[in-house]
Design a protein around this motif. Structure first.
Motif, PDB file in Angstrom:
ATOM      1  N   VAL A   1      61.524  44.169  45.646  1.00 54.92           N
ATOM      2  CA  VAL A   1      61.415  43.881  44.224  1.00 54.92           C
ATOM      3  C   VAL A   1      62.745  43.293  43.757  1.00 54.92           C
ATOM      4  O   VAL A   1      63.821  43.778  44.109  1.00 54.92           O
ATOM      5  CB  VAL A   1      61.040  45.135  43.422  1.00 54.92           C
ATOM      6  CG1 VAL A   1      62.073  46.243  43.549  1.00 54.92           C
ATOM      7  CG2 VAL A   1      60.777  44.787  41.969  1.00 54.92           C
ATOM      8  N   ALA A   2      62.668  42.215  42.978  1.00 57.00           N
ATOM      9  CA  ALA A   2      63.854  41.421  42.651  1.00 57.00           C
ATOM     10  C   ALA A   2      64.369  41.718  41.251  1.00 57.00           C
ATOM     11  O   ALA A   2      63.600  41.805  40.289  1.00 57.00           O
ATOM     12  CB  ALA A   2      63.523  39.933  42.782  1.00 57.00           C
ATOM     13  N   HIS A   3      65.694  41.830  41.132  1.00 54.99           N
ATOM     14  CA  HIS A   3      66.370  42.131  39.873  1.00 54.99           C
ATOM     15  C   HIS A   3      66.029  41.092  38.808  1.00 54.99           C
ATOM     16  O   HIS A   3      65.815  41.436  37.633  1.00 54.99           O
ATOM     17  CB  HIS A   3      67.878  42.177  40.114  1.00 54.99           C
ATOM     18  CG  HIS A   3      68.646  42.830  39.013  1.00 54.99           C
ATOM     19  ND1 HIS A   3      70.009  43.030  39.097  1.00 54.99           N
ATOM     20  CD2 HIS A   3      68.291  43.327  37.805  1.00 54.99           C
ATOM     21  CE1 HIS A   3      70.435  43.630  37.990  1.00 54.99           C
ATOM     22  NE2 HIS A   3      69.410  43.814  37.192  1.00 54.99           N
ATOM     23  N   GLY A   4      66.002  39.799  39.181  1.00 57.51           N
ATOM     24  CA  GLY A   4      65.753  38.751  38.199  1.00 57.51           C
ATOM     25  C   GLY A   4      64.425  38.932  37.497  1.00 57.51           C
ATOM     26  O   GLY A   4      64.333  38.840  36.264  1.00 57.51           O
TER      27      GLY A   4
ATOM     28  N   ARG B   1      62.229  52.292  35.642  1.00 55.48           N
ATOM     29  CA  ARG B   1      60.834  52.690  35.840  1.00 55.48           C
ATOM     30  C   ARG B   1      60.082  51.649  36.660  1.00 55.48           C
ATOM     31  O   ARG B   1      59.248  51.986  37.514  1.00 55.48           O
ATOM     32  CB  ARG B   1      60.164  52.904  34.482  1.00 55.48           C
ATOM     33  CG  ARG B   1      60.624  54.180  33.762  1.00 55.48           C
ATOM     34  CD  ARG B   1      59.758  54.483  32.550  1.00 55.48           C
ATOM     35  NE  ARG B   1      59.932  53.499  31.483  1.00 55.48           N
ATOM     36  CZ  ARG B   1      60.856  53.604  30.519  1.00 55.48           C
ATOM     37  NH1 ARG B   1      61.699  54.639  30.512  1.00 55.48           N
ATOM     38  NH2 ARG B   1      60.937  52.689  29.563  1.00 55.48           N
ATOM     39  N   LEU B   2      60.373  50.373  36.411  1.00 51.89           N
ATOM     40  CA  LEU B   2      59.724  49.300  37.178  1.00 51.89           C
ATOM     41  C   LEU B   2      60.123  49.338  38.647  1.00 51.89           C
ATOM     42  O   LEU B   2      59.296  49.130  39.539  1.00 51.89           O
ATOM     43  CB  LEU B   2      60.089  47.943  36.577  1.00 51.89           C
ATOM     44  CG  LEU B   2      59.574  47.657  35.162  1.00 51.89           C
ATOM     45  CD1 LEU B   2      60.190  46.371  34.629  1.00 51.89           C
ATOM     46  CD2 LEU B   2      58.054  47.569  35.141  1.00 51.89           C
ATOM     47  N   VAL B   3      61.407  49.604  38.906  1.00 48.38           N
ATOM     48  CA  VAL B   3      61.895  49.637  40.283  1.00 48.38           C
ATOM     49  C   VAL B   3      61.312  50.832  41.028  1.00 48.38           C
ATOM     50  O   VAL B   3      60.856  50.711  42.182  1.00 48.38           O
ATOM     51  CB  VAL B   3      63.435  49.661  40.307  1.00 48.38           C
ATOM     52  CG1 VAL B   3      63.953  49.914  41.717  1.00 48.38           C
ATOM     53  CG2 VAL B   3      63.993  48.345  39.765  1.00 48.38           C
ATOM     54  N   THR B   4      61.319  52.001  40.408  1.00 49.11           N
ATOM     55  CA  THR B   4      60.724  53.179  41.052  1.00 49.11           C
ATOM     56  C   THR B   4      59.253  52.949  41.360  1.00 49.11           C
ATOM     57  O   THR B   4      58.763  53.258  42.456  1.00 49.11           O
ATOM     58  CB  THR B   4      60.885  54.416  40.151  1.00 49.11           C
ATOM     59  OG1 THR B   4      62.268  54.669  39.918  1.00 49.11           O
ATOM     60  CG2 THR B   4      60.263  55.645  40.804  1.00 49.11           C
TER      61      THR B   4
ATOM     62  N   LEU C   1      60.014  47.356  50.130  1.00 54.62           N
ATOM     63  CA  LEU C   1      60.972  47.758  51.162  1.00 54.62           C
ATOM     64  C   LEU C   1      62.387  47.874  50.620  1.00 54.62           C
ATOM     65  O   LEU C   1      63.251  48.441  51.281  1.00 54.62           O
ATOM     66  CB  LEU C   1      60.962  46.756  52.314  1.00 54.62           C
ATOM     67  CG  LEU C   1      59.644  46.582  53.059  1.00 54.62           C
ATOM     68  CD1 LEU C   1      59.818  45.615  54.209  1.00 54.62           C
ATOM     69  CD2 LEU C   1      59.114  47.909  53.559  1.00 54.62           C
ATOM     70  N   GLY C   2      62.617  47.314  49.431  1.00 55.68           N
ATOM     71  CA  GLY C   2      63.961  47.365  48.882  1.00 55.68           C
ATOM     72  C   GLY C   2      64.010  46.770  47.491  1.00 55.68           C
ATOM     73  O   GLY C   2      62.997  46.340  46.934  1.00 55.68           O
ATOM     74  N   PHE C   3      65.216  46.780  46.945  1.00 53.12           N
ATOM     75  CA  PHE C   3      65.530  46.156  45.655  1.00 53.12           C
ATOM     76  C   PHE C   3      66.636  45.158  45.916  1.00 53.12           C
ATOM     77  O   PHE C   3      67.604  45.447  46.630  1.00 53.12           O
ATOM     78  CB  PHE C   3      66.007  47.216  44.658  1.00 53.12           C
ATOM     79  CG  PHE C   3      66.653  46.641  43.422  1.00 53.12           C
ATOM     80  CD1 PHE C   3      65.879  46.176  42.370  1.00 53.12           C
ATOM     81  CD2 PHE C   3      68.043  46.548  43.331  1.00 53.12           C
ATOM     82  CE1 PHE C   3      66.482  45.628  41.241  1.00 53.12           C
ATOM     83  CE2 PHE C   3      68.650  46.012  42.206  1.00 53.12           C
ATOM     84  CZ  PHE C   3      67.868  45.548  41.159  1.00 53.12           C
TER      85      PHE C   3
ATOM     86  N   MET D   1      65.689  53.133  42.559  1.00 54.23           N
ATOM     87  CA  MET D   1      65.158  52.744  43.864  1.00 54.23           C
ATOM     88  C   MET D   1      65.055  53.959  44.773  1.00 54.23           C
ATOM     89  O   MET D   1      64.025  54.195  45.420  1.00 54.23           O
ATOM     90  CB  MET D   1      66.060  51.686  44.496  1.00 54.23           C
ATOM     91  CG  MET D   1      65.573  51.163  45.841  1.00 54.23           C
ATOM     92  SD  MET D   1      66.838  50.255  46.762  1.00 54.23           S
ATOM     93  CE  MET D   1      67.793  51.637  47.441  1.00 54.23           C
ATOM     94  N   ALA D   2      66.121  54.760  44.831  1.00 53.86           N
ATOM     95  CA  ALA D   2      66.128  55.943  45.690  1.00 53.86           C
ATOM     96  C   ALA D   2      65.076  56.954  45.257  1.00 53.86           C
ATOM     97  O   ALA D   2      64.482  57.651  46.100  1.00 53.86           O
ATOM     98  CB  ALA D   2      67.514  56.579  45.686  1.00 53.86           C
TER      99      ALA D   2
END
Length: 590
Positions: free
Chosen positions: A161-164, A191-194, A202-204, A237-238
């Motif tokens: 998932v991308a920060h932008g 919340r979006l990243v989790t 697989l990552g951020f 993310m964690a």
């Protein structure tokens, strides 16, 4: 009963252990048996008498795990290309997308075009191809993964998932313009990243280098993110599960030689706090050609202290390809512009070979540069780089010596350097490409790259598969590692075949928690390459025009892969696609 068996090959199993002769049995997509043979075939019959639906005779061939490329940008290409070239033609069986803070989810309805212009500017993927080729149908990141999961590919695909995209979704125009995030903004992004990691990301990923800009010149959202934002997203993310925090750090493109040291401090602290791997781009920059060594040592010290920092390193000089079919020195000459506008590609190559046309182009001054057009100043840049622009030859030599620069060749011929460049680009019907190394070649050799690859903290990455379509084709790294580094290198010490295979199979897979693959062992996913190492060849890069809307991209073919197997299914035989599509979306750590 086996679905497939591979007999008589020399197994380099991806663990780094010494090679050995063995037979491999595969059923239901999994390696179920690895039977070693003695030095004399009479000592054991291996699996020769076992029944199998298909048998591959790997005698005199190397049998290796499928390669795992952790730094690609197939986010859009997945919509229209099930083959995922060029990676699938170089022994790669798993790719990880969504790097450098750019991606296509989450997306608010109506903002799809903005995400396309961001990807086009940062990764040099034609916007027209993305516009025509992407089949939208999602808003949230979980919906995006669901859409990918419905597709079938030649190889497996994982996504970050991308920060932008996250910043623009949560903050709207404020996020896109890189305005500071409030605590409420950070919570919303978190919340979006989790949610994304829980769904299988697989990552951020994020980008902090000024070289990464959208088509309007605006840096990637998140470029100037404060520590509070970065740590908040890292914690989010964690909280979602096991994942990797990936970034292009400040100074990654050489614009700042102080920034990387500051970046390592917060990266070390973040990784230690969340107990998750953090992987960042690392290259040698001319402004401080030894900075990379300090960064590697700081990363190793962080590991010793309990943080997990993994510098992503490139396997060869990092720069761009120059040729008439891409960027070159004559793009602003009036005669070239006129011929390009009125000629087909085939006719243009023929007309450029006309001595009168060559004389006219060489005699002209450049047209003015338009500062609002991305890469419009490239012609002038190339003209002033002839002392480090190298002829590559066939097969291409990615560790060229000084006498192969355009300037040196021109001096030897007694010619004007631009005339020499013109003639070199005319070779192979005006399809020849030269190498302009911008990074990783400050010393005029690959010794620094070798040292990076040997460092215990380093991990192979930065292929940018699917991106920088008009500049590079570094998705061919896997073949280059096998040929140049393990077999052919003449200017310095080589690396063992066991080492280079481990670095691009087990090590890259384990970084992202994909421990079901990356080695040839009983119980592992049957992702395997059968390679005729003696015949393995990396061919010259060429420009293709096969993207949607006629978009262009540089491709580089390899020959010598006798077979590539994904999940027990033969996907390539003798470098030819079998049209089997066993590849699927990979969710989360395995």
């Amino acid at each position: 009963m086996l679905d497939l068996k591979i007999i008589g090959g020399t197994v380099v199993d991806g663990t780094g252990a010494q090679r050995y002769r063995a037979d491999i049995g595969i059923a239901d997509g999994v390696i179920i048996d690895v039977v070693r043979r003695g030095t004399d075939d009479s000592e054991t019959d291996g699996l020769q008498t076992a029944h199998a639906a298909e048998t591959i005779d790997a005698t005199d061939h190397v049998v290796a795990p499928g390669f795992v490329d952790i730094h690609t940008h197939y986010d859009g290409q997945m919509s229209w290309d099930s083959l995922l070239e060029p990676s699938s033609g170089h022994g790669v069986t798993t790719v990880v997308t969504g790097n450098c803070g750019v991606g296509f989810a989450p997306v608010r309805p109506g903002s799809e075009d903005w995400l396309i212009t961001l990807m086009e500017g940062v990764e040099d993927i034609p916007g027209t191809a993305l516009t025509e080729g992407i089949t939208w149908g999602w808003e949230s990141y979980p919906e995006y993964l669901d859409a990918i999961s419905e597709r079938k590919f030649a190889i497996d695909v994982g996504s970050q998932v991308a920060h932008g995209a996250v910043r623009a979704y949560a903050m709207g125009d404020r996020g896109a313009r890189n305005e500071p995030a409030t605590p409420e903004d950070i919570a919303a992004m978190g919340r979006l990243v989790t949610e994304a990691v829980e769904a299988g990301a697989l990552g951020f990923s994020t980008s902090r280098t000024l070289a990464h800009r959208a088509m309007d010149g605006e840096p990637v959202p998140g470029t100037f993110a404060a520590e509070e934002e970065l740590f908040g997203l890292g914690r989010a993310m964690a909280a979602g599960g096991r994942a990797v925090f990936e970034l292009a750090p400040q100074g990654a493109a050489g614009e700042d030689i102080v920034g990387p040291k500051k970046e390592l401090d917060w990266m070390r602290r973040l990784s230690g706090e969340i107990d998750r791997p953090l992987s960042f781009a690392l290259i040698q920059v001319d402004a401080d050609p030894d900075l990379w060594r300090e960064q590697l040592d700081l990363s190793a010290a962080a590991h010793a202290a309990g943080s997990r920092l993994y510098p992503q390193i490139a396997a060869r000089p990092f720069g761009m390809m120059i040729g008439f079919q891409g960027h070159h020195a004559f793009g602003h000459r009036p005669t070239y512009r006129r011929l390009q506008a009125e000629s087909s590609r085939t006719d243009l190559a023929q007309r450029l070979a006309d001595p009168a046309v060559k004389a006219a182009i060489l005699s002209e001054d450049d047209l003015p540069i338009d500062p609002t057009v991305l890469f419009d100043g490239m012609s002038a840049f190339v003209q002033y780089s002839l002392g480090r622009l190298y002829a590559l030859g066939d097969p291409p030599n990615y560790e060229p010596t000084p006498e192969l620069t355009v300037a040196a060749i021109a001096k030897e011929r007694g010619e004007d350097p631009l005339a020499t460049l013109y003639d070199l680009m005319l070779e192979s019907d005006a399809s020849a490409m030269l190498m302009l190394p911008l990074f990783n070649y400050a010393d005029g050799n690959c010794d620094a790259i070798r040292e990076m690859m040997l460092h215990p903290a380093g991990v192979l990455g930065l292929s940018d598969g699917g991106a920088h379509c008009g500049m590079i084709c570094d998705a061919s790294y896997p073949t280059f590692l096998l040929t140049h580094w393990a077999r052919d290198r003449s200017r310095g010490e080589r690396l063992s075949l066991e080492y280079v295979i481990r670095k691009q199979s087990r090590d890259t897979a384990e970084l992202f928690g994909l421990t079901d693959r990356g080695t040839i062992e009983t119980g592992k996913k049957a992702d395997i390459n059968v390679i005729d190492l003696d015949a393995l060849t990396l061919h010259p890069a060429t420009m293709a025009y096969d993207l949607p809307a006629g978009g262009h991209r540089i491709l580089q073919r390899a020959s010598g892969y006798a077979a590539t197997i994904v999940g027990g299914t033969l996907t390539r035989r003798d470098d030819v696609d079998t049209r089997a599509r066993p590849g699927r979306l990979v969710r989360g750590a395995r």
